[in-house]
Design a protein around this motif. Structure first.
Motif, mmCIF file in Angstrom:
data_model
loop_
_atom_site.group_PDB
_atom_site.id
_atom_site.type_symbol
_atom_site.label_atom_id
_atom_site.label_comp_id
_atom_site.label_asym_id
_atom_site.label_seq_id
_atom_site.Cartn_x
_atom_site.Cartn_y
_atom_site.Cartn_z
ATOM 1 N N VAL A 246 0.868 -1.173 0.000
ATOM 2 C CA VAL A 246 0.000 0.000 0.000
ATOM 3 C C VAL A 246 0.907 1.226 0.000
ATOM 4 C CG1 VAL A 246 -1.810 1.224 1.251
ATOM 5 C CG2 VAL A 246 -1.768 -1.277 1.240
ATOM 6 N N GLU A 247 0.599 2.184 -0.816
ATOM 7 C CA GLU A 247 1.435 3.361 -1.013
ATOM 8 C C GLU A 247 2.815 2.969 -1.537
ATOM 9 O OE1 GLU A 247 1.537 5.336 2.759
ATOM 10 O OE2 GLU A 247 -0.525 5.952 2.627
ATOM 11 N N PRO A 248 2.859 2.152 -2.591
ATOM 12 C CA PRO A 248 4.175 1.762 -3.107
ATOM 13 C C PRO A 248 4.897 2.940 -3.742
ATOM 14 C CG PRO A 248 2.474 1.083 -4.631
ATOM 15 C CD PRO A 248 1.778 1.654 -3.411
ATOM 16 N N ALA A 249 6.111 3.149 -3.393
ATOM 17 C CA ALA A 249 6.978 4.173 -3.992
ATOM 18 C C ALA A 249 6.592 5.607 -3.657
ATOM 19 C CB ALA A 249 7.070 3.991 -5.505
ATOM 20 N N ALA B 102 9.197 -3.147 0.730
ATOM 21 C CA ALA B 102 9.587 -1.776 1.056
ATOM 22 C C ALA B 102 8.402 -0.881 1.434
ATOM 23 C CB ALA B 102 10.327 -1.154 -0.131
ATOM 24 N N SER B 103 7.195 -1.382 1.337
ATOM 25 C CA SER B 103 6.010 -0.565 1.593
ATOM 26 C C SER B 103 5.781 -0.360 3.083
ATOM 27 C CB SER B 103 4.771 -1.237 0.992
ATOM 28 O OG SER B 103 4.862 -1.243 -0.397
ATOM 29 N N ARG B 104 5.206 0.776 3.403
ATOM 30 C CA ARG B 104 4.867 1.071 4.804
ATOM 31 C C ARG B 104 3.761 0.174 5.321
ATOM 32 N NH1 ARG B 104 4.447 7.566 5.441
ATOM 33 N NH2 ARG B 104 6.664 8.036 5.201
ATOM 34 N N HIS B 105 2.829 -0.175 4.439
ATOM 35 C CA HIS B 105 1.690 -1.011 4.809
ATOM 36 C C HIS B 105 1.521 -2.109 3.767
ATOM 37 C CE1 HIS B 105 0.845 3.023 6.461
ATOM 38 N NE2 HIS B 105 0.525 2.325 7.527
ATOM 39 N N ILE B 106 0.974 -3.226 4.195
ATOM 40 C CA ILE B 106 0.748 -4.357 3.292
ATOM 41 C C ILE B 106 -0.736 -4.711 3.334
ATOM 42 C CG2 ILE B 106 1.260 -6.787 2.858
ATOM 43 C CD1 ILE B 106 4.009 -6.284 4.088
ATOM 44 N N LEU B 107 -1.275 -4.989 2.171
ATOM 45 C CA LEU B 107 -2.664 -5.419 2.054
ATOM 46 C C LEU B 107 -2.678 -6.882 1.664
ATOM 47 C CD1 LEU B 107 -5.732 -4.804 1.844
ATOM 48 C CD2 LEU B 107 -5.308 -4.269 -0.566
ATOM 49 N N TYR B 108 -3.382 -7.700 2.440
ATOM 50 C CA TYR B 108 -3.522 -9.125 2.136
ATOM 51 C C TYR B 108 -4.991 -9.372 1.822
ATOM 52 C CZ TYR B 108 -4.220 -14.083 3.004
ATOM 53 O OH TYR B 108 -4.587 -15.396 2.888
ATOM 54 N N VAL B 109 -5.246 -9.997 0.682
ATOM 55 C CA VAL B 109 -6.598 -10.381 0.302
ATOM 56 C C VAL B 109 -6.585 -11.883 0.122
ATOM 57 C CG1 VAL B 109 -8.435 -10.136 -1.384
ATOM 58 C CG2 VAL B 109 -6.963 -8.173 -0.862
ATOM 59 N N GLY B 110 -7.391 -12.550 0.898
ATOM 60 C CA GLY B 110 -7.433 -14.006 0.820
ATOM 61 C C GLY B 110 -8.829 -14.513 1.105
ATOM 62 N N ARG B 111 -8.940 -15.795 1.076
ATOM 63 C CA ARG B 111 -10.229 -16.429 1.331
ATOM 64 C C ARG B 111 -10.036 -17.473 2.415
ATOM 65 N NH1 ARG B 111 -13.786 -18.650 -3.501
ATOM 66 N NH2 ARG B 111 -13.212 -16.551 -4.121
ATOM 67 N N ARG B 112 -10.869 -17.438 3.402
ATOM 68 C CA ARG B 112 -10.809 -18.417 4.468
ATOM 69 C C ARG B 112 -11.614 -19.653 4.031
ATOM 70 N NH1 ARG B 112 -13.291 -17.306 10.305
ATOM 71 N NH2 ARG B 112 -15.175 -17.308 9.055
ATOM 72 N N ASN B 113 -10.989 -20.795 4.178
ATOM 73 C CA ASN B 113 -11.690 -22.043 3.849
ATOM 74 C C ASN B 113 -12.648 -22.385 4.964
ATOM 75 O OD1 ASN B 113 -10.264 -22.422 1.478
ATOM 76 N ND2 ASN B 113 -8.620 -23.520 2.504
ATOM 77 N N SER B 114 -13.883 -22.675 4.614
ATOM 78 C CA SER B 114 -14.845 -23.091 5.631
ATOM 79 C C SER B 114 -14.788 -24.613 5.749
ATOM 80 C CB SER B 114 -16.245 -22.631 5.268
ATOM 81 O OG SER B 114 -16.604 -23.122 4.005
ATOM 82 N N THR B 115 -14.644 -25.055 6.966
ATOM 83 C CA THR B 115 -14.549 -26.518 7.196
ATOM 84 C C THR B 115 -15.654 -26.985 8.086
ATOM 85 O OG1 THR B 115 -13.028 -26.146 9.037
ATOM 86 C CG2 THR B 115 -12.073 -26.615 6.881
#
Length: 57
Positions: free
Chosen positions: A6-9, A44-57
């Motif tokens: 997030v906010e790269p460069a 190198a980014s100040r913040h990281i965004l993770y987008v994922g999917r949780r598996n339902s079990t």
């Protein structure tokens, strides 16, 4: 799963970026989006965004 920097460069408080308008700003946003998932940019980014999917079990 996707990880992006997030906010790269740039920084959100970067006045030179914040003053951009119109097509120039759009091109910068396109470029920043394009490079945001490059591993070196993520690291190198100040913040990281993770987008994922949780598996339902």
């Amino acid at each position: 799963m996707q990880i992006a920097g997030v906010e790269p460069a740039i920084s959100a408080d970067d006045e030179s970026y914040n003053r951009l308008e119109g097509d120039v700003r759009e091109r910068w946003l396109d470029l920043l989006f394009e490079i945001s998932s490059e591993p070196s940019i993520v690291a190198a980014s100040r913040h990281i965004l993770y987008v994922g999917r949780r598996n339902s079990t």
